[in-house]
Enzyme design. Structure first.
Site, PDB file in Angstrom:
ATOM      1  N   SER A 187       0.786  -1.230   0.000  1.00  0.00           N
ATOM      2  CA  SER A 187       0.000   0.000   0.000  1.00  0.00           C
ATOM      3  C   SER A 187       0.813   1.272   0.000  1.00  0.00           C
ATOM      4  O   SER A 187       0.271   2.349  -0.271  1.00  0.00           O
ATOM      5  CB  SER A 187      -0.937   0.013   1.218  1.00  0.00           C
ATOM      6  OG  SER A 187      -0.188  -0.020   2.420  1.00  0.00           O
ATOM      7  N   HIS A 215      -5.670  -3.885  -1.201  1.00  0.00           N
ATOM      8  CA  HIS A 215      -5.541  -2.832  -2.218  1.00  0.00           C
ATOM      9  C   HIS A 215      -5.601  -3.382  -3.638  1.00  0.00           C
ATOM     10  O   HIS A 215      -5.557  -2.601  -4.592  1.00  0.00           O
ATOM     11  CB  HIS A 215      -4.249  -2.051  -1.997  1.00  0.00           C
ATOM     12  CG  HIS A 215      -4.264  -1.217  -0.757  1.00  0.00           C
ATOM     13  ND1 HIS A 215      -4.696   0.093  -0.741  1.00  0.00           N
ATOM     14  CD2 HIS A 215      -3.928  -1.527   0.529  1.00  0.00           C
ATOM     15  CE1 HIS A 215      -4.609   0.571   0.492  1.00  0.00           C
ATOM     16  NE2 HIS A 215      -4.158  -0.393   1.273  1.00  0.00           N
ATOM     17  N   LYS A 249     -12.280  -0.129   0.264  1.00  0.00           N
ATOM     18  CA  LYS A 249     -11.415   0.608  -0.660  1.00  0.00           C
ATOM     19  C   LYS A 249     -12.098   0.667  -2.031  1.00  0.00           C
ATOM     20  O   LYS A 249     -12.981   1.476  -2.252  1.00  0.00           O
ATOM     21  CB  LYS A 249     -10.026  -0.016  -0.677  1.00  0.00           C
ATOM     22  CG  LYS A 249      -9.358   0.083   0.701  1.00  0.00           C
ATOM     23  CD  LYS A 249      -8.021  -0.568   0.767  1.00  0.00           C
ATOM     24  CE  LYS A 249      -7.368  -0.337   2.119  1.00  0.00           C
ATOM     25  NZ  LYS A 249      -8.108  -0.937   3.253  1.00  0.00           N
TER      26      LYS A 249
END
Length: 401
Positions: A187, A215, A249
């Protein structure tokens, strides 16, 4: 006369030390947003600091789904999943996530941090061995510490080092469980783990492999199914392979999940303390996550748009002379060096109309402070050109170019 004690002096001292080292942090609610552009005090700021990678957090479909379920189910479940908090909505989300990830089953947790703590401490304990990538997320690091297993940190993305550590454990007669744990997409650097090599090594040594796709989920791999989905089916079929993902996310909602064999989820339901003792996710959050999965399945081009935008910004920054480390994804770091320099660059970028935060130790190693730019699928080319112009101007002002 006895002087009155000041039991919070340790807090004052610690905060002063952080301030002197340019590592002090504060909340900035005036900048809180997941939108590609912010309107603050009559100014527009291009948002390059959000993990809302696909732009779904404020999508009408997610809002409508959350509103509809809010009216029917209310704001919260009122208990943990194992008491009275496991609804048909939660079961539907887990079934959809398992299908999306191509796994036998899924189990939802309340955040990525909670998921990693719960899973790692359920899998290993005293007498066991963990091999953890040097750049793993803090939630993985804390899970390793709390497990009380022996933890050895291997150099970042170094599968040869993992091979040596696994062979060493075998030579030394290690009889406990072995867990290799890694992010799939890192990340802060934007690079990826050597997943196929890690699966092969774990298969050879009978080790568990935990891969955090926080992610990568929704952003990479076929249809946004993550980097593990890029591997051959035979590789993915390894029984010891466990994957974690988040809903907070690219999917624009909140929460996290683990996917793997049904045996795994059954085990975690009975053993993972953060799952057992936490109130279930609120129904509107679950509904928004379901709507996000539907959107992603119907519009896989969002993933392609995200990566095209990322490549455009990354290559533009590199052409200007910035060091973007080994990034190959939608997370684009701009290496600056010292924390004070990174803070100054972030401040000047904001003055130029770009919100791109400074990342400092302990999130990254000392001397490796950076600006972390997060691209969204909903950014336009003109947005990214605006960002490149700002980076160039500020870079020259600070003599970084």
């Amino acid at each position: 006369m006895m002087q009155e004690g000041r039991p919070l002096d340790f807090m004052r001292a610690r905060l002063q030390t952080l301030q002197e080292a340019q590592l002090y942090r504060r909340l900035r609610p005036e900048l809180g947003s997941s939108e590609p552009w912010l309107e603050r005090d009559g100014r527009r700021l291009l948002n390059l600091s959000s993990n809302n990678y696909l732009g779904l957090a404020d999508h009408p479909a997610l809002k409508a789904a959350a509103r509809q379920v809010l009216e029917r189910w209310g704001c919260g479940m009122g208990s943990s999943r194992l008491i009275a908090g496991s609804s048909a909505l939660h079961a539907e989300l887990e079934a959809r996530l398992a299908r999306f990830k191509g796994s036998e089953s899924a189990l939802v947790f309340n955040s990525g941090y909670v998921a990693n703590l719960g899973i790692i401490t359920a899998l290993v304990g005293p007498g066991d061995l963990i091999l953890s990538d040097a750049l793993n997320h803090a939630s993985i690091i804390d899970g390793c510490r709390l497990s009380r297993a022996t933890c050895k940190v291997y150099p970042h993305a170094d599968s040869a080092a993992v091979a040596r550590l696994l062979a060493e454990a075998r030579r030394n007669g290690h009889s406990g469980k072995t867990l290799v744990v890694t992010d799939s997409l890192f990340s802060m650097d934007g690079d990826v783990a050597p997943l196929e090599e890690l699966v092969d090594l774990c298969r050879q040594h009978g080790a568990l492999l935990l891969v955090d796709e926080a992610h990568a989920t929704g952003c990479l791999g076929p249809g946004g199914r993550g980097l593990l989905a890029d591997l051959d089916e035979e590789v993915r079929a390894y029984e010891g392979l466990i994957a974690v993902g988040t809903l907070s996310k690219a999917l624009g909602s909140f929460g996290a999940f683990v996917v793997g064999p049904a045996l795994l989820t059954d085990y975690l339901i009975n053993v993972a303390r953060p799952f057992i003792f936490t109130t279930a996710l609120p129904p509107p959050v679950v509904a928004a996550s379901l709507a996000a999965l539907t959107l992603l399945e119907e519009q896989p081009m969002l993933v392609e748009r995200l990566q095209a935008n990322a490549a455009y910004l990354r290559q533009g920054l590199q052409a200007l002379g910035f060091n973007t480390l080994a990034s190959s994804t939608h997370i684009v770091p701009v290496l600056v060096g010292e924390a004070s320099q990174a803070l100054e660059m972030a401040a000047r970028l904001q003055e130029a109309g770009v919100l791109a935060v400074a990342i400092r130790p302990p999130t990254v190693p000392a001397g490796m402070a950076r600006i972390r730019a997060s691209v969204m699928a909903v950014h336009t080319r003109s947005d990214l050109d605006f960002a490149l112009e700002a980076f160039e101007r500020v870079g020259r002002e600070l003599r970084l170019l």
